[in-house]
Scaffold this active site. Structure first.
Site, PDB file in Angstrom:
ATOM      1  N   GLU A  48       0.845  -1.188   0.000  1.00 59.26           N
ATOM      2  CA  GLU A  48       0.000   0.000   0.000  1.00 59.26           C
ATOM      3  C   GLU A  48       0.880   1.239   0.000  1.00 59.26           C
ATOM      4  OE1 GLU A  48      -3.766   1.938   2.516  1.00 59.26           O
ATOM      5  OE2 GLU A  48      -2.832   0.065   3.185  1.00 59.26           O
ATOM      6  N   ASN A  96      -6.741   1.537   2.816  1.00 63.48           N
ATOM      7  CA  ASN A  96      -7.439   2.799   3.043  1.00 63.48           C
ATOM      8  C   ASN A  96      -7.012   3.869   2.045  1.00 63.48           C
ATOM      9  OD1 ASN A  96      -8.551   1.476   5.223  1.00 63.48           O
ATOM     10  ND2 ASN A  96      -7.432   2.625   6.779  1.00 63.48           N
ATOM     11  N   ASN A 146     -12.311  -0.893  -0.749  1.00 64.26           N
ATOM     12  CA  ASN A 146     -11.626  -1.394   0.441  1.00 64.26           C
ATOM     13  C   ASN A 146     -12.420  -1.048   1.698  1.00 64.26           C
ATOM     14  OD1 ASN A 146      -9.036  -2.265   1.948  1.00 64.26           O
ATOM     15  ND2 ASN A 146      -9.456  -0.246   2.798  1.00 64.26           N
ATOM     16  N   GLU A 147     -12.721  -2.053   2.503  1.00 69.52           N
ATOM     17  CA  GLU A 147     -13.322  -1.873   3.839  1.00 69.52           C
ATOM     18  C   GLU A 147     -14.448  -0.838   3.854  1.00 69.52           C
ATOM     19  OE1 GLU A 147     -10.203  -1.221   6.707  1.00 69.52           O
ATOM     20  OE2 GLU A 147      -9.439  -3.255   6.502  1.00 69.52           O
ATOM     21  N   TYR A 157      -6.849  -8.478  12.008  1.00 71.61           N
ATOM     22  CA  TYR A 157      -5.532  -8.324  12.626  1.00 71.61           C
ATOM     23  C   TYR A 157      -5.664  -8.682  14.105  1.00 71.61           C
ATOM     24  CZ  TYR A 157      -4.439  -5.540   8.460  1.00 71.61           C
ATOM     25  OH  TYR A 157      -4.248  -5.113   7.165  1.00 71.61           O
ATOM     26  N   GLU A 203      -6.473  -9.192   3.769  1.00 67.93           N
ATOM     27  CA  GLU A 203      -5.665  -8.527   4.793  1.00 67.93           C
ATOM     28  C   GLU A 203      -5.678  -9.392   6.041  1.00 67.93           C
ATOM     29  OE1 GLU A 203      -6.056  -4.361   5.757  1.00 67.93           O
ATOM     30  OE2 GLU A 203      -6.691  -3.850   3.712  1.00 67.93           O
ATOM     31  N   GLN A 208       1.526  -6.263   5.677  1.00 69.71           N
ATOM     32  CA  GLN A 208       1.900  -6.045   4.276  1.00 69.71           C
ATOM     33  C   GLN A 208       3.251  -6.713   4.005  1.00 69.71           C
ATOM     34  OE1 GLN A 208       1.277  -1.961   3.002  1.00 69.71           O
ATOM     35  NE2 GLN A 208      -0.639  -1.828   4.118  1.00 69.71           N
TER      36      GLN A 208
END
Length: 502
Positions: free
Chosen positions: A31, A76, A176-177, A248, A296, A353
């Protein structure tokens, strides 16, 4: 006082399969965040950089892992990204405020540079589009730019910018999200499902060979979890190919047993999302199966306090730079095992990442080195190709905040093409070794090739540039296969790779 040696039994049948491993399950993520791009994979003038500014030391480590696909450019970041900013002459690209991470993005490294890097790194691209502040037309245009050969506005723009041949990107993230209130352009499930479906439709009209990933929940704790998945899929079931999951974990309470049990939560998350996908399939009376993209996943918490002190509106600061310790590697190993156990439905996954930002690889101006989590990731990618076999481990369990957790996590992967069987196993017991036994008479023509082990006396041990091999794998010679019975010792707090070959 000597350790107690506990016992665990692995049951496996070579003919009962979970599913084929899609190599994309070992994907990762770059990212425009922190030093992932700038100083991570791209650093003109650095002694390790080639004539295009691409760091060869990080490429070497990425090839060592064998990363098959990389998600880009966010995250993000993508929810306010104008893809057009990242193409054309570098000196004409705008510098923009990047609200997601509070920095300045120079766009010096862009789409063409990434595609060139991915080719040199031996990986494919999973490209994310902005469905936050932009939408359907931009999605259409970027697919045209990347995948149409010539004689259209955007394909000819690509050719003018130096890429005669199409990039031919086959996998696309539809935002994304978008369930997260922190996301720029955050939407309700209905709003997102509608725009994602329409974007995906027109993208596939431009290039029918592509696959698209719709946003699932950002984590299982979201208040809209479950309902979000169902609503989004009801809007675009026929268009979407995959549904994403993100999660996460962190050892915030310094409770290692609970932390290592986080893979139990991950397993529940996957099973729950599969259930929702199959519910919508039943409601729609469809023959199509939606698979999962866990694009992710990682440990992320070490850098949280440090990042609160960062100055805003500067270029590529030291951001989200978790320094991973040995216990993090154990959990990453268990998370990889969990993904493999769901290989029938999890077809894509991205360790988030890849370099510097919550990453297995770290860099400085003077070198690159492997963090502790590098090793289970590398081992799984190298040796976890083929078919996952259905297996059960009879093992004691312990109570955790995620429910009962097995002391021994394990999965078995058979690779017929190369004549190998690999057993991945984590011993989460912090005090006791385990004797693992398995009836492998169905593999009578196999022998033990090697047993790779990652263990350390200090759960908080880390690797640094000065001491890069503090936590590193070693060979264990005590694993035997006699008369069809495998016996091995799995030391307390250890990641294990037992490889058999014909």
């Amino acid at each position: 006082m000597s350790k107690e040696v506990k016992k665990a039994t692995l049951y496996v049948d070579r003919n009962i399969e979970v599913g084929e491993v899609d190599k994309r399950i070992y994907g990762s993520f770059i990212e425009h965040l922190g030093r992932a791009v700038y100083e991570g994979i791209y650093q003109p003038g650095n002694k390790f950089a080639d004539n295009e500014g691409l760091r060869q030391d990080t490429i070497k480590l990425i090839k060592e892992i064998g990363v098959p696909i990389v998600r880009y450019p966010g995250g993000n970041f993508v929810s306010d990204f104008h893809w057009e900013d990242s193409v054309g002459p570098v000196e004409k690209r705008p510098h923009r405020i990047e609200p997601a991470w509070g920095v300045i993005e120079t766009n010096e490294f862009g789409l063409h540079e990434f595609m060139n890097w991915s080719k040199k790194a031996g990986t494919e691209t999973m490209y994310a589009i902005n469905l936050g502040t932009r939408g359907i037309e931009d999605a259409k245009n970027v697919v045209e730019y990347c995948n149409i050969k010539k004689n259209t506005l955007y394909s000819d723009m690509r050719r003018k910018n130096g890429a005669e041949d199409p990039f031919d990107i086959k996998l696309w993230c539809l935002g994304n999200e978008m369930d997260g209130p922190w996301q720029m352009g955050h939407k309700t499930a209905t709003e997102y499902g509608r725009i994602a479906n329409e974007a995906g439709k027109i993208m596939k009209w431009i290039d029918p060979s592509i696959e698209v990933v719709a946003c699932g929940s950002s984590n299982m704790g979201m208040p809209t979890f479950g309902k979000w998945e169902a609503t989004v899929l009801e809007e675009g079931y026929d268009t979407f190919d995959y549904l994403s999951l993100h999660t996460y974990y962190g050892n915030h309470e310094n409770n290692t047993p609970d932390f290592l049990a986080s893979s139990v939560d991950m397993d529940k998350f996957i099973s729950a999302v599969v259930s929702v996908c199959d519910y919508v399939k039943a409601v729609k009376k469809s023959n199509k199966q939606i698979n999962l993209s866990f694009d992710e996943w990682n440990v992320w918490y070490h850098s949280n306090e440090q990042d609160k002190k960062l100055e805003k509106w500067i270029e590529h600061p030291h951001q989200l730079e978790d320094i991973y310790n040995f216990e993090d590697a154990l959990l990453v190993g268990s998370m990889l095992i969990t993904l493999l156990r769901h290989a029938d439905r999890v077809k894509i996954a991205c360790l988030a990442q890849l370099v510097n930002v919550i990453a297995p690889i770290m860099t400085s101006d003077t070198g690159a080195w492997k963090q502790t989590i590098f090793y289970p990731y590398m081992h799984a990618s190298q040796f976890g190709r083929g078919t996952v076999l259905t297996s059960v481990v009879k093992t004691p369990t312990y109570e955790s905040k995620h429910g009962d957790a097995p002391y021994i996590d394990s999965v078995v992967v058979k690779d017929e093409e190369n004549g190998t069987v690999t057993i991945f196993a984590v011993n989460k017991d912090l005090e006791n070794d385990f004797e693992l036994t398995a009836d492998l008479r169905q593999f009578a023509d196999y022998k033990v090739k090697e047993h790779i082990m990652l263990t350390h006396d200090d759960l908080k041990a880390v690797n640094t540039e000065e001491n890069p091999d503090n936590v590193a794998p070693v060979a264990y010679n005590g694993t035997k296969l006699d008369n069809g019975v495998l016996t091995s010792i799995l030391p307390s707090r250890s990641w294990n790779v037992i490889r058999l070959e014909k």
